[in-house]
Scaffold this motif. Structure first.
Motif, PDB file in Angstrom:
ATOM      1  N   THR A 180       0.818  -1.326  -0.455  1.00 38.92           N
ATOM      2  CA  THR A 180      -0.056   0.086   0.161  1.00 38.92           C
ATOM      3  C   THR A 180       1.190   1.073   0.162  1.00 38.92           C
ATOM      4  OG1 THR A 180       0.037  -0.131   2.827  1.00 38.92           O
ATOM      5  CG2 THR A 180      -1.437  -0.700   1.838  1.00 38.92           C
ATOM      6  N   GLU A 217       2.624  -1.113   3.898  1.00 35.70           N
ATOM      7  CA  GLU A 217       1.531  -1.961   4.045  1.00 35.70           C
ATOM      8  C   GLU A 217       1.307  -3.074   3.586  1.00 35.70           C
ATOM      9  OE1 GLU A 217      -1.135   0.903   6.851  1.00 35.70           O
ATOM     10  OE2 GLU A 217      -1.051   0.589   4.469  1.00 35.70           O
ATOM     11  N   LEU A 245      -0.293  -5.984   1.180  1.00 29.52           N
ATOM     12  CA  LEU A 245      -1.807  -6.466   1.433  1.00 29.52           C
ATOM     13  C   LEU A 245      -1.936  -8.350   1.242  1.00 29.52           C
ATOM     14  CD1 LEU A 245      -4.820  -5.193   0.401  1.00 29.52           C
ATOM     15  CD2 LEU A 245      -4.235  -4.783  -1.816  1.00 29.52           C
ATOM     16  N   VAL A 269      -5.056  -6.017   5.139  1.00 27.69           N
ATOM     17  CA  VAL A 269      -4.023  -4.946   5.248  1.00 27.69           C
ATOM     18  C   VAL A 269      -2.879  -5.918   6.398  1.00 27.69           C
ATOM     19  CG1 VAL A 269      -2.989  -3.217   5.460  1.00 27.69           C
ATOM     20  CG2 VAL A 269      -4.376  -2.982   3.622  1.00 27.69           C
TER      21      VAL A 269
END
Ligand code: BTN
Length: 247
Positions: free
Chosen positions: A217, A221, A223, A232
């Motif tokens: 992301t 983070e 995904l 997430v």
């Protein structure tokens, strides 16, 4: 180490032996933003999740970069990802098949060659980078997971030029992070990722499950696809392993 060969454009604090270069950076009251702390060996090298970090004398890069970032605390993980990208890029340019295991272990040949520990105390953030450079062998319990540039590439490596290159690349990428945010670095991070597209095992304190890593992301983070749902994962909260091995 030949200090004359280290050229950062910032002050270098060097010790033959220290507890931890991260602690040195926190404890030094006069050091400015961007200063670097390096030691030949650490007697109390710190790894992530409270683990020790093996810092054998004269064969590794044990360095910490001191920053006074004007970033919210929630953005500190992105600084760590940026440091991982810097190390990975420099190693790839030097001919190693380095990749990033999310969030910030650098791996070659499926084994960890570098770890990064970022810590924050008051207004200081310290990015600690540990690279196994000329380590010839690892203790039995580490052999399956750890490697060095020497083991991976078959020849001894000069550490000073690597320190210079990693610092310069980190400065460049950190500048982009500050000016434009992680979204600008994300495509490159994804390109360097060993985790994306892989089936992974997500390890949390009270449960483990299998999932597929499908993206990164704009906040850095991971995904994942778990039971056909997108989720997430934040670094620091979970640990991720490949299903068939460390990556
Ligand atoms: C990890 O466990 O992956 C993180 C390892 C970080 C090690 C480096 S070596 C330089 C700096 N000083 C420390 O005490 N730790 C970091």
């Amino acid at each position: 180490m030949d200090l004359d060969k280290i050229n950062l454009g910032k002050k270098l604090y060097y010790k033959e032996e220290t507890g931890s270069t991260n602690n040195d950076a926190f404890e030094c009251e006069t050091a400015a933003d961007g200063c670097v702390f390096v030691a030949e060996t650490q007697t109390g090298g710190k790894g992530s999740r409270g683990r020790d970090w093996n810092s054998e004398k004269n064969v590794g890069i044990w360095m910490s970069i001191l920053l006074y970032p004007k970033l919210p605390a929630s953005d500190i993980a992105k600084v760590t990802l940026t440091a991982g990208m810097a190390v990975c890029t420099v190693l790839r340019n030097a001919g190693y098949n380095a990749l990033i295991k999310w969030p910030n272990d650098i791996v070659t040949d499926g084994k960890k060659v570098c770890g990064i520990l970022t810590e924050k105390r008051a207004e200081k953030v310290v990015v600690g980078i540990g690279i196994n450079v000329n380590t010839e062998s690892f203790a039995q319990e580490l052999k399956d997971k750890a490697t060095s540039l020497f083991i991976s590439g078959g020849k001894k490596v000069e550490r000073e030029p690597l320190i210079n290159l990693i610092y310069a690349e980190f400065e460049r990428l950190y500048g982009i992070l500050k000016d434009k945010g992680f979204s600008e670095l994300r495509p490159k991070y994804a390109e360097l990722s060993a985790t994306l597209g892989k089936k992974i095992k997500v390890i949390q304190p009270n449960e483990s499950y299998e999932a597929k890593a499908i993206g990164i992301t704009n906040n850095g983070e991971l995904l994942i696809l778990h039971d056909n749902k997108e989720e997430v994962l934040c670094s620091g909260e979970v640990s991720v392993r490949g299903i068939y091995g460390y990556i």
